[in-house]
Design an enzyme around this catalytic site. Structure first.
Site, PDB file in Angstrom:
ATOM      1  N   ASP A  33       0.861  -1.178   0.000  1.00 20.35           N
ATOM      2  CA  ASP A  33       0.000   0.000   0.000  1.00 20.35           C
ATOM      3  C   ASP A  33       0.897   1.227   0.000  1.00 20.35           C
ATOM      4  O   ASP A  33       1.955   1.232   0.644  1.00 20.35           O
ATOM      5  CB  ASP A  33      -0.907   0.001   1.256  1.00 20.35           C
ATOM      6  N   ALA A  84      -5.856  -1.606  -4.799  1.00 24.07           N
ATOM      7  CA  ALA A  84      -5.200  -0.286  -4.844  1.00 24.07           C
ATOM      8  C   ALA A  84      -5.618   0.487  -6.085  1.00 24.07           C
ATOM      9  O   ALA A  84      -5.271   0.103  -7.212  1.00 24.07           O
ATOM     10  CB  ALA A  84      -3.678  -0.471  -4.819  1.00 24.07           C
ATOM     11  N   SER A 126     -16.781  -2.820 -10.195  1.00 22.56           N
ATOM     12  CA  SER A 126     -17.900  -2.103  -9.589  1.00 22.56           C
ATOM     13  C   SER A 126     -19.153  -2.211 -10.447  1.00 22.56           C
ATOM     14  O   SER A 126     -19.073  -2.269 -11.674  1.00 22.56           O
ATOM     15  CB  SER A 126     -17.518  -0.616  -9.430  1.00 22.56           C
ATOM     16  N   TYR A 151     -13.834   7.617 -13.136  1.00 23.66           N
ATOM     17  CA  TYR A 151     -13.662   6.500 -12.198  1.00 23.66           C
ATOM     18  C   TYR A 151     -14.335   5.256 -12.777  1.00 23.66           C
ATOM     19  O   TYR A 151     -13.716   4.195 -12.886  1.00 23.66           O
ATOM     20  CB  TYR A 151     -14.265   6.820 -10.828  1.00 23.66           C
ATOM     21  N   LYS A 155     -12.809   1.404 -14.358  1.00 22.75           N
ATOM     22  CA  LYS A 155     -13.246   0.038 -14.039  1.00 22.75           C
ATOM     23  C   LYS A 155     -13.602  -0.715 -15.330  1.00 22.75           C
ATOM     24  O   LYS A 155     -13.251  -1.874 -15.516  1.00 22.75           O
ATOM     25  CB  LYS A 155     -14.461   0.055 -13.099  1.00 22.75           C
ATOM     26  N   ASN A 201     -20.032   9.276   0.212  1.00 26.11           N
ATOM     27  CA  ASN A 201     -20.971   8.152   0.234  1.00 26.11           C
ATOM     28  C   ASN A 201     -21.991   8.302   1.363  1.00 26.11           C
ATOM     29  O   ASN A 201     -21.715   8.903   2.408  1.00 26.11           O
ATOM     30  CB  ASN A 201     -20.199   6.823   0.380  1.00 26.11           C
ATOM     31  N   PHE A 220     -30.413  13.199  -1.726  1.00 24.33           N
ATOM     32  CA  PHE A 220     -30.273  13.788  -3.072  1.00 24.33           C
ATOM     33  C   PHE A 220     -31.436  13.366  -3.970  1.00 24.33           C
ATOM     34  O   PHE A 220     -31.304  12.526  -4.838  1.00 24.33           O
ATOM     35  CB  PHE A 220     -28.941  13.355  -3.694  1.00 24.33           C
ATOM     36  N   ASP A 300     -26.163  10.359 -10.671  1.00 24.14           N
ATOM     37  CA  ASP A 300     -26.776   9.246  -9.934  1.00 24.14           C
ATOM     38  C   ASP A 300     -27.699   8.439 -10.843  1.00 24.14           C
ATOM     39  O   ASP A 300     -28.473   9.035 -11.610  1.00 24.14           O
ATOM     40  CB  ASP A 300     -27.603   9.779  -8.758  1.00 24.14           C
TER      41      ASP A 300
HETATM   42  C1  WQD Z   1     -25.811   6.073  -2.585  1.00 27.26           C
HETATM   43  C2  WQD Z   1     -27.132   6.792  -2.667  1.00 27.26           C
HETATM   44  C3  WQD Z   1     -26.982   9.043  -3.496  1.00 27.26           C
HETATM   45  C4  WQD Z   1     -24.829  10.760  -0.110  1.00 27.26           C
HETATM   46  C5  WQD Z   1     -20.590   5.066  -5.450  1.00 27.26           C
HETATM   47  C6  WQD Z   1     -19.769   4.566  -6.610  1.00 27.26           C
HETATM   48  C7  WQD Z   1     -19.528   3.089  -6.475  1.00 27.26           C
HETATM   49  C8  WQD Z   1     -18.864   2.845  -5.158  1.00 27.26           C
HETATM   50  C9  WQD Z   1     -19.799   3.313  -4.037  1.00 27.26           C
HETATM   51  C10 WQD Z   1     -16.449   2.939  -5.043  1.00 27.26           C
HETATM   52  C11 WQD Z   1     -27.266   7.641  -3.948  1.00 27.26           C
HETATM   53  C12 WQD Z   1     -27.487   9.019  -2.058  1.00 27.26           C
HETATM   54  C13 WQD Z   1     -25.454   9.878  -0.979  1.00 27.26           C
HETATM   55  C14 WQD Z   1     -25.597  11.768   0.540  1.00 27.26           C
HETATM   56  C15 WQD Z   1     -27.557  10.951  -0.559  1.00 27.26           C
HETATM   57  N1  WQD Z   1     -17.621   3.559  -5.095  1.00 27.26           N
HETATM   58  N2  WQD Z   1     -26.794   9.981  -1.181  1.00 27.26           N
HETATM   59  N3  WQD Z   1     -26.942  11.821   0.290  1.00 27.26           N
HETATM   60  O1  WQD Z   1     -23.098   6.678  -5.761  1.00 27.26           O
HETATM   61  O2  WQD Z   1     -24.337   4.483  -5.315  1.00 27.26           O
HETATM   62  O3  WQD Z   1     -21.865   4.466  -5.522  1.00 27.26           O
HETATM   63  O4  WQD Z   1     -19.993   4.727  -4.219  1.00 27.26           O
HETATM   64  O5  WQD Z   1     -16.205   1.764  -5.008  1.00 27.26           O
HETATM   65  O6  WQD Z   1     -18.681   2.651  -7.511  1.00 27.26           O
HETATM   66  O7  WQD Z   1     -20.480   4.779  -7.805  1.00 27.26           O
HETATM   67  O8  WQD Z   1     -22.903   5.466  -3.519  1.00 27.26           O
HETATM   68  O9  WQD Z   1     -23.125   6.157  -1.172  1.00 27.26           O
HETATM   69  O10 WQD Z   1     -22.455   7.900  -2.914  1.00 27.26           O
HETATM   70  O11 WQD Z   1     -24.790   7.052  -2.868  1.00 27.26           O
HETATM   71  O12 WQD Z   1     -28.782  11.029  -0.766  1.00 27.26           O
HETATM   72  O13 WQD Z   1     -25.083  12.604   1.341  1.00 27.26           O
HETATM   73  O14 WQD Z   1     -27.205   7.727  -1.587  1.00 27.26           O
HETATM   74  O15 WQD Z   1     -27.701  10.010  -4.250  1.00 27.26           O
HETATM   75  O16 WQD Z   1     -28.605   7.572  -4.382  1.00 27.26           O
HETATM   76  P1  WQD Z   1     -23.145   5.343  -5.102  1.00 27.26           P
HETATM   77  P2  WQD Z   1     -23.255   6.696  -2.555  1.00 27.26           P
END
Ligand code: WQD
Length: 342
Positions: A33, A84, A126, A151, A155, A201, A220, A300
């Protein structure tokens, strides 16, 4: 001597949980790492869980000479689980070149070392490669759609690199795991997600809001065509996800793989909305969350959840832990971090 498995990015969120499960399955995990998105203190935490500090080497896999030298000096590594990579969707839009360089050069340096000898290689992919699937639950046969971010594109292209490499060289035995949404933490609350800065997230933002580190949660968008208007995802406990990586290594060691390049969905097969996650967190922890409805987030997808039949049939793997355990373990970890800041 137990089979040595290299875990790149092994001090990270999913990597550290996979180190634990590899140990429990009788393997010897070795971590490489560069600590660009994790803390070396995770090694102390892992020692508390598995009883010893895993072998650790700090260098950047984009350094071709160092990577080649390391792999040449460790011929007893029989498998690689490659985590990584840079993985923040929003950041990748701002820094595409950093993402393409880091994520592709590190992957190619690893693969390049095995042109002449066998390797079992698990790749962290992913569900983002599916975009908004036409049919749900989405199967591995679903078409890969134009990525919404650099990103996601890294993948998709990485999967092509792996597929093309495996098709001409049988030394490579490759499994790509398409994760859905990893959340939660180890039951010990000694390892978990360590987002840098404001969490992008959902679940880490929820736990940081609940502990008072962040303000209101913003949902969101609640005008989607779903049960309650908020987006639906397939949330999977990080421990279940870690176990899937061990199952992938075991599958390749068994020699049962139909092909030397296989792709598997790693999810629960169930969709959960943002509002359902919020309510599940409150119910599981007894904590009241402060949230508001805001505008949709660019990029999204409305809903995505996986068909995991192939993973269950071929990897002999299935997610055991449900939303309640995901929320409880994420909350216990957040409280641990507050009292034991890294
Ligand atoms: C989940 C849901 C948001 C934050 C991404 C990547 C995926 C992986 C995981 C890396 C969505 C909603 C989020 C907030 C919200 N990444 N949300 N308010 O976008 O599904 O996946 O992260 O490995 O590859 O694409 O995950 O947790 O960001 O969002 O309403 O403050 O929660 O709109 O619907 P996502 P997320």
């Amino acid at each position: 001597m137990a089979n040595k498995i290299l875990v790149t990015g092994g001090t990270g969120f999913i990597g550290s949980h996979t180190v634990v499960e590899l140990h429990h399955a009788g393997y010897t995990p070795v971590i490489v790492d560069n600590l660009s998105n994790s803390s070396i203190k995770i090694l102390d935490q892992l020692e508390k869980i598995i009883g010893y500090k895993p072998e650790f080497h700090e260098f950047d896999l984009c350094d071709e000479a160092k990577t080649k030298a390391f792999l040449a000096e460790n011929p007893d590594i029989t498998g690689i689980i490659h985590f990584a990579a840079y993985k923040a969707v929003g950041e990748s839009v701002q820094k595409p070149l950093d993402y393409y360089k880091n994520n592709f050069v590190s992957l190619i340096n690893l693969l390049d070392a095995y042109r002449d000898k066998a390797i079992n290689f698990v790749f962290s992919s992913s569900c983002t490669v599916y975009g908004q699937p036409d049919v749900l639950p989405v199967t591995e046969a679903a078409p890969v759609k134009k990525a919404e971010s650099p990103y996601g594109n890294t993948k998709q292209v990485a999967e092509e690199i792996l597929k093309d490499t495996a098709s001409v060289n049988k030394n490579y035995n490759i499994v790509a795991l398409r994760y859905f949404n990893p959340v939660g933490a180890h039951e010990s609350a000694l390892i978990g997600e360590l987002p840098i800065g404001v969490p992008q997230n959902l679940v880490p933002f929820i736990t940081q809001s609940a502990i008072g580190k962040r303000g209101k949660i913003t949902v969101f968008g609640n005008d989607y065509n779903t049960v309650d208007g908020s987006c639906i995802r397939d949330y999977i406990h990080v421990v279940d996800l870690a176990k899937a990586h061990v199952a992938a290594i075991q599958r390749m060691e068994s020699g049962k793989s139909a092909d030397n390049y296989e792709v598997y969905n790693i999810g629960t097969g169930k969709g959960t909305s943002v509002l359902e996650i919020i309510h599940a967190f409150e119910k599981s922890t007894g904590e009241k969350l402060d949230y508001q409805i805001g505008p949709r987030r660019e990029g999204d997808v409305e809903q995505v959840y996986g068909d995991v039949t192939k993973s269950t049939q071929e990897l002999g793997w299935k997610a055991d832990l449900g939303i309640e355990e995901m929320m409880k373990s994420a909350w216990e970890w957040e409280k641990y971090i507050k009292n034991n800041p890294f």
